[in-house]
Design a protein around this motif. Structure first.
Motif, PDB file in Angstrom:
ATOM      1  N   ARG A 169       0.841  -1.187   0.000  1.00  0.00           N
ATOM      2  CA  ARG A 169       0.000   0.000   0.000  1.00  0.00           C
ATOM      3  C   ARG A 169       0.881   1.244   0.000  1.00  0.00           C
ATOM      4  O   ARG A 169       2.079   1.185   0.314  1.00  0.00           O
ATOM      5  N   ASP A 170       0.320   2.384  -0.318  1.00  0.00           N
ATOM      6  CA  ASP A 170       1.078   3.635  -0.287  1.00  0.00           C
ATOM      7  C   ASP A 170       1.642   3.852   1.116  1.00  0.00           C
ATOM      8  O   ASP A 170       0.896   3.853   2.106  1.00  0.00           O
ATOM      9  N   GLY A 171       2.933   4.025   1.186  1.00  0.00           N
ATOM     10  CA  GLY A 171       3.585   4.279   2.457  1.00  0.00           C
ATOM     11  C   GLY A 171       3.898   3.041   3.275  1.00  0.00           C
ATOM     12  O   GLY A 171       4.508   3.151   4.346  1.00  0.00           O
ATOM     13  N   GLY A 172       3.529   1.857   2.784  1.00  0.00           N
ATOM     14  CA  GLY A 172       3.753   0.633   3.547  1.00  0.00           C
ATOM     15  C   GLY A 172       5.230   0.317   3.709  1.00  0.00           C
ATOM     16  O   GLY A 172       5.715   0.099   4.824  1.00  0.00           O
ATOM     17  N   ARG A 173       5.957   0.273   2.606  1.00  0.00           N
ATOM     18  CA  ARG A 173       7.394  -0.025   2.675  1.00  0.00           C
ATOM     19  C   ARG A 173       8.128   1.063   3.458  1.00  0.00           C
ATOM     20  O   ARG A 173       9.055   0.775   4.222  1.00  0.00           O
ATOM     21  N   GLU A 174       7.708   2.318   3.255  1.00  0.00           N
ATOM     22  CA  GLU A 174       8.373   3.435   3.928  1.00  0.00           C
ATOM     23  C   GLU A 174       8.197   3.376   5.447  1.00  0.00           C
ATOM     24  O   GLU A 174       9.035   3.889   6.195  1.00  0.00           O
ATOM     25  N   ARG A 175       7.143   2.741   5.908  1.00  0.00           N
ATOM     26  CA  ARG A 175       6.900   2.616   7.338  1.00  0.00           C
ATOM     27  C   ARG A 175       7.639   1.416   7.934  1.00  0.00           C
ATOM     28  O   ARG A 175       8.173   1.485   9.040  1.00  0.00           O
ATOM     29  N   VAL A 176       7.695   0.312   7.173  1.00  0.00           N
ATOM     30  CA  VAL A 176       8.204  -0.950   7.717  1.00  0.00           C
ATOM     31  C   VAL A 176       9.723  -1.090   7.561  1.00  0.00           C
ATOM     32  O   VAL A 176      10.429  -1.475   8.504  1.00  0.00           O
ATOM     33  N   ILE A 177      10.242  -0.790   6.379  1.00  0.00           N
ATOM     34  CA  ILE A 177      11.642  -1.137   6.092  1.00  0.00           C
ATOM     35  C   ILE A 177      12.643  -0.366   6.943  1.00  0.00           C
ATOM     36  O   ILE A 177      13.658  -0.952   7.367  1.00  0.00           O
ATOM     37  N   PRO A 178      12.434   0.909   7.267  1.00  0.00           N
ATOM     38  CA  PRO A 178      13.399   1.555   8.171  1.00  0.00           C
ATOM     39  C   PRO A 178      13.521   0.838   9.516  1.00  0.00           C
ATOM     40  O   PRO A 178      14.634   0.722  10.064  1.00  0.00           O
ATOM     41  N   ALA A 179      12.415   0.344  10.055  1.00  0.00           N
ATOM     42  CA  ALA A 179      12.485  -0.416  11.307  1.00  0.00           C
ATOM     43  C   ALA A 179      13.234  -1.727  11.095  1.00  0.00           C
ATOM     44  O   ALA A 179      14.045  -2.144  11.945  1.00  0.00           O
ATOM     45  N   TYR A 180      12.975  -2.388   9.988  1.00  0.00           N
ATOM     46  CA  TYR A 180      13.683  -3.621   9.645  1.00  0.00           C
ATOM     47  C   TYR A 180      15.187  -3.370   9.577  1.00  0.00           C
ATOM     48  O   TYR A 180      15.991  -4.154  10.127  1.00  0.00           O
ATOM     49  N   MET A 181      15.568  -2.288   8.958  1.00  0.00           N
ATOM     50  CA  MET A 181      16.990  -1.948   8.861  1.00  0.00           C
ATOM     51  C   MET A 181      17.575  -1.617  10.229  1.00  0.00           C
ATOM     52  O   MET A 181      18.713  -1.998  10.544  1.00  0.00           O
ATOM     53  N   GLY A 182      16.815  -0.931  11.055  1.00  0.00           N
ATOM     54  CA  GLY A 182      17.288  -0.622  12.394  1.00  0.00           C
ATOM     55  C   GLY A 182      17.526  -1.874  13.218  1.00  0.00           C
ATOM     56  O   GLY A 182      18.509  -1.961  13.978  1.00  0.00           O
ATOM     57  N   LEU A 183      16.644  -2.855  13.081  1.00  0.00           N
ATOM     58  CA  LEU A 183      16.812  -4.113  13.801  1.00  0.00           C
ATOM     59  C   LEU A 183      18.073  -4.841  13.349  1.00  0.00           C
ATOM     60  O   LEU A 183      18.755  -5.493  14.149  1.00  0.00           O
ATOM     61  N   ILE A 184      18.402  -4.731  12.064  1.00  0.00           N
ATOM     62  CA  ILE A 184      19.636  -5.355  11.554  1.00  0.00           C
ATOM     63  C   ILE A 184      20.858  -4.650  12.119  1.00  0.00           C
ATOM     64  O   ILE A 184      21.822  -5.300  12.561  1.00  0.00           O
ATOM     65  N   GLN A 185      20.841  -3.318  12.130  1.00  0.00           N
ATOM     66  CA  GLN A 185      21.989  -2.609  12.684  1.00  0.00           C
ATOM     67  C   GLN A 185      22.149  -2.905  14.173  1.00  0.00           C
ATOM     68  O   GLN A 185      23.273  -2.999  14.685  1.00  0.00           O
ATOM     69  N   GLN A 186      21.035  -3.069  14.879  1.00  0.00           N
ATOM     70  CA  GLN A 186      21.126  -3.421  16.292  1.00  0.00           C
ATOM     71  C   GLN A 186      21.829  -4.764  16.467  1.00  0.00           C
ATOM     72  O   GLN A 186      22.693  -4.912  17.353  1.00  0.00           O
ATOM     73  N   ILE A 187      21.478  -5.748  15.657  1.00  0.00           N
ATOM     74  CA  ILE A 187      22.166  -7.039  15.724  1.00  0.00           C
ATOM     75  C   ILE A 187      23.647  -6.867  15.459  1.00  0.00           C
ATOM     76  O   ILE A 187      24.502  -7.420  16.169  1.00  0.00           O
ATOM     77  N   ASP A 188      23.983  -6.076  14.448  1.00  0.00           N
ATOM     78  CA  ASP A 188      25.393  -5.868  14.131  1.00  0.00           C
ATOM     79  C   ASP A 188      26.140  -5.230  15.303  1.00  0.00           C
ATOM     80  O   ASP A 188      27.262  -5.643  15.640  1.00  0.00           O
ATOM     81  N   ASP A 189      25.536  -4.242  15.939  1.00  0.00           N
ATOM     82  CA  ASP A 189      26.193  -3.594  17.073  1.00  0.00           C
ATOM     83  C   ASP A 189      26.455  -4.587  18.207  1.00  0.00           C
ATOM     84  O   ASP A 189      27.525  -4.570  18.830  1.00  0.00           O
ATOM     85  N   HIS A 190      25.506  -5.454  18.464  1.00  0.00           N
ATOM     86  CA  HIS A 190      25.693  -6.419  19.543  1.00  0.00           C
ATOM     87  C   HIS A 190      26.657  -7.532  19.142  1.00  0.00           C
ATOM     88  O   HIS A 190      27.377  -8.064  20.006  1.00  0.00           O
ATOM     89  N   LEU A 191      26.709  -7.855  17.866  1.00  0.00           N
ATOM     90  CA  LEU A 191      27.746  -8.790  17.427  1.00  0.00           C
ATOM     91  C   LEU A 191      29.125  -8.168  17.600  1.00  0.00           C
ATOM     92  O   LEU A 191      30.097  -8.885  17.893  1.00  0.00           O
ATOM     93  N   GLY A 192      29.226  -6.852  17.433  1.00  0.00           N
ATOM     94  CA  GLY A 192      30.490  -6.182  17.716  1.00  0.00           C
ATOM     95  C   GLY A 192      30.902  -6.397  19.163  1.00  0.00           C
ATOM     96  O   GLY A 192      32.087  -6.649  19.464  1.00  0.00           O
ATOM     97  N   ARG A 193      29.940  -6.290  20.070  1.00  0.00           N
ATOM     98  CA  ARG A 193      30.223  -6.569  21.487  1.00  0.00           C
ATOM     99  C   ARG A 193      30.696  -8.003  21.679  1.00  0.00           C
ATOM    100  O   ARG A 193      31.652  -8.280  22.416  1.00  0.00           O
ATOM    101  N   LEU A 194      30.007  -8.941  21.016  1.00  0.00           N
ATOM    102  CA  LEU A 194      30.317 -10.356  21.185  1.00  0.00           C
ATOM    103  C   LEU A 194      31.696 -10.687  20.610  1.00  0.00           C
ATOM    104  O   LEU A 194      32.474 -11.427  21.230  1.00  0.00           O
ATOM    105  N   PHE A 195      31.999 -10.161  19.432  1.00  0.00           N
ATOM    106  CA  PHE A 195      33.300 -10.448  18.834  1.00  0.00           C
ATOM    107  C   PHE A 195      34.437  -9.871  19.685  1.00  0.00           C
ATOM    108  O   PHE A 195      35.490 -10.502  19.835  1.00  0.00           O
ATOM    109  N   ALA A 196      34.217  -8.691  20.248  1.00  0.00           N
ATOM    110  CA  ALA A 196      35.219  -8.104  21.140  1.00  0.00           C
ATOM    111  C   ALA A 196      35.377  -8.956  22.399  1.00  0.00           C
ATOM    112  O   ALA A 196      36.492  -9.106  22.929  1.00  0.00           O
ATOM    113  N   PHE A 197      34.290  -9.512  22.865  1.00  0.00           N
ATOM    114  CA  PHE A 197      34.327 -10.389  24.038  1.00  0.00           C
ATOM    115  C   PHE A 197      35.180 -11.630  23.760  1.00  0.00           C
ATOM    116  O   PHE A 197      35.971 -12.062  24.618  1.00  0.00           O
ATOM    117  N   LEU A 198      35.027 -12.221  22.573  1.00  0.00           N
ATOM    118  CA  LEU A 198      35.842 -13.381  22.219  1.00  0.00           C
ATOM    119  C   LEU A 198      37.328 -13.030  22.230  1.00  0.00           C
ATOM    120  O   LEU A 198      38.167 -13.820  22.688  1.00  0.00           O
TER     121      LEU A 198
END
Length: 549
Positions: free
Chosen positions: A282-311
């Motif tokens: 629908r109009d505006g559907g992707r614009e509403r959902v995908i930024p959150a999807y991308m934010g969730l991916i960056q959050q995982i990456d940030d925490h993997l940075g913590r985990l890799f540093a821990f190793l």
């Protein structure tokens, strides 16, 4: 040196939503750095495009047509050998942190007298893992399950209150008057989750992984830890500050064309009318959902940075193999679709990065491989890393270790396969197909991708001339030979299923030397069949004695 295995799996992460995969806006520096230290596979395919059966293939190393768990909620039959079973035989612990989406075979366990709280009962219910912290998440109040009790207790100890803390905090946002907003509704995807970022599922599971590793270091035994993140799977709701790191300007253009809807395959057409597809497109559907999807991916990456540093801090980074992947993708409006139920690359192709710290892997560091690989390849890879004997009579994949050691190596594979059972979907009722016939099989040979739709025409795409998969040639004239060749590949694949898993091939070949000289291995066992008289029997016995002497 004994090596550990850290197997990281995201849920519903597309193959192309990483910086190292070419996304122009998404920031994933720690995953990118992992790819720079290992091998990134550009043609990795899952064995089903829905969580449950895809993961059951990953955990068994077997195709869906072999293990039989064809859909979410279809139990994996008790007794199916799992990765954890194989690794424990090799002296390695195998633990779970996070999601499996497995439904245990409670009826089968009861029939065999297996108590649910026994060691074998727990492993049978947890995909063969020893659960350090099972947490499937995603469950509203009317659909409990999937573990997560420890996370609930954690949130409660942090001061969160409510009946279902996932739903009321992790999967909810707040309105302007402080009212709770349902985070399952995509209209609210631009808002932050009520839970603090440090207490979110991604942060929590990362902390739990580090707690496990500290304990494993003290124990001094090699391990395989399956760190299975719940995100970026919906609800598309990210905690602050990840909810608004990206905007509409960061979105990739949708991969779709009006021509796809002009004369569509009936199954594809039915899926474009599913609620998730219509809402996302629908109009505006992707614009509403995908930024959150991308934010969730960056959050995982940030925490993997913590985990890799821990190793690194714990001094075990050079002893730990890391595998990073996903269980399937997400259409995100591509091809006028939502979710992941068909077989375009947005759904069936996943990221796969393997990092092996061994010096033997130095020759391939920072490279990409375009070999056709499958999710079921991870199980035999992990067994080889653990020093275990291969089990080709059980595991249907190929070890990828040669590709990590030799940049010129290849795999003995010409096709990849994936399956989907749509018997539970509304499209089955719309199309009037039977439950038995509501099954799809994808075959891809590196150029041609065909989907066999029982009782319906096939779908066919030429990824060489049509890499975006916009033109379905399944009913087009002039492609009969290609379709016939791919149907034959599916037929041969079905015939090649590993169903004789209780006996290894060597159980049948150990008598080959006797057979080559004409000796009778059955007679060697003391069983006399087909001999005419004592003289003939004596001659046969002498031949066996000669072979053994």
């Amino acid at each position: 040196m004994a090596r550990n295995i850290l197997w990281i799996m995201c849920d519903q992460l597309r193959f192309d939503y990483l910086g190292c995969a070419g996304h122009p806006s998404l920031k994933t520096p720690h995953i990118d750095a992992l790819a720079a230290r290992g091998v990134r596979f550009t043609n990795a395919y899952v064995q089903s495009t829905i969580c449950g059966p895809s993961r059951m293939s990953a955990y068994t190393g077997r195709y869906v047509r072999s293990h039989g768990s064809t859909y979410n909620g279809v139990p994996l039959r008790v007794g199916e050998p799992m990765l954890g079973d194989h690794l424990r035989e090799a002296g390695m612990d195998c633990v779970l942190l996070g999601k499996t989406h497995m439904t245990p075979d409670r009826d089968g366990m009861a029939r065999l007298g297996i108590e649910a709280d026994s060691l074998i009962g727990v492993r049978s219910a947890e995909c063969g893992f020893d659960p350090f912290d099972r947490h499937d998440g995603l469950h509203p109040s009317k659909h409990p399950g999937g573990g997560g009790e420890a996370y609930q207790a954690y949130l409660r100890a942090k001061g969160y209150d409510g009946d279902n803390l996932w739903e009321e905090w992790t999967n909810s946002a707040e309105g302007p008057a402080g009212e709770r907003l349902n985070g399952w509704l995509w209209a609210h995807s631009d808002k932050p989750a009520r839970v603090a970022e440090a207490d979110s599922e991604t942060a929590y599971l990362t902390d739990r992984a580090m707690a496990f590793i500290d304990g494993a270091i003290a124990k001094g035994k090699p391990w395989c830890a399956h760190l299975s993140y719940i995100k970026p799977h919906w609800p598309y709701l990210a905690p602050a500050p990840y909810h608004n790191l990206y905007g509409a300007e960061d979105l990739l253009d949708p991969v779709r064309s009006e021509s796809e809807l002009a004369d569509p395959h009936p199954l594809y057409a039915a899926f474009t009318q599913e609620r998730h597809a219509l809402t996302l497109c629908r109009d505006g559907g992707r614009e509403r959902v995908i930024p959150a999807y991308m934010g969730l991916i960056q959050q995982i990456d940030d925490h993997l940075g913590r985990l890799f540093a821990f190793l690194e801090d714990r001094g075990i980074a050079d002893q730990t193999v890391i595998a990073f992947t996903s269980d399937h993708g997400d259409y995100l409006g591509d091809h006028w679709l939502g979710e992941k139920y068909l077989f375009h690359d947005a759904s069936v192709k996943v990221p796969l990065i393997l990092y092996d710290p061994a010096p033997e892997a130095d020759a391939t560091r920072g490279t990409t491989s375009d070999a056709l690989v499958e999710m079921i390849d991870l199980a035999p890879t992990f067994l080889e890393l653990a020093g275990a004997a291969p089990k080709p009579h059980v595991l249907e994949g190929h070890s990828l270790l040669p590709l990590l050691r030799d940049p010129t190596a290849g795999l003995a594979r010409t096709h990849v396969f994936s399956e989907y059972d749509y018997a539970s979907d509304q499209v089955r009722v719309k199309l009037g197909t039977s439950v038995q016939d509501s099954r799809l099989t994808m075959v891809f040979d590196g150029r041609w991708k065909m989907i066999d739709c029982r009782g319906l025409p096939p779908m066919l795409f030429d990824l060489e001339t049509d890499p975006d998969e916009l033109c379905d040639l399944g009913r087009a004239p002039g492609y009969d030979l290609i379709r016939a060749r791919l149907f034959d590949a599916i037929r041969r694949w079905y015939h090649d299923g590993r169903n004789r898993i209780s006996c290894a091939d060597t159980d049948f070949t150990q008598a080959d030397e006797l057979l080559r000289i004409g000796a009778d291995p059955v007679l060697k066992q003391g069983v006399v069949i087909g001999y005419w008289d004592e003289a003939e029997l004596a001659t046969a016995q002498a031949l066996i004695a000669q072979a053994e002497g």
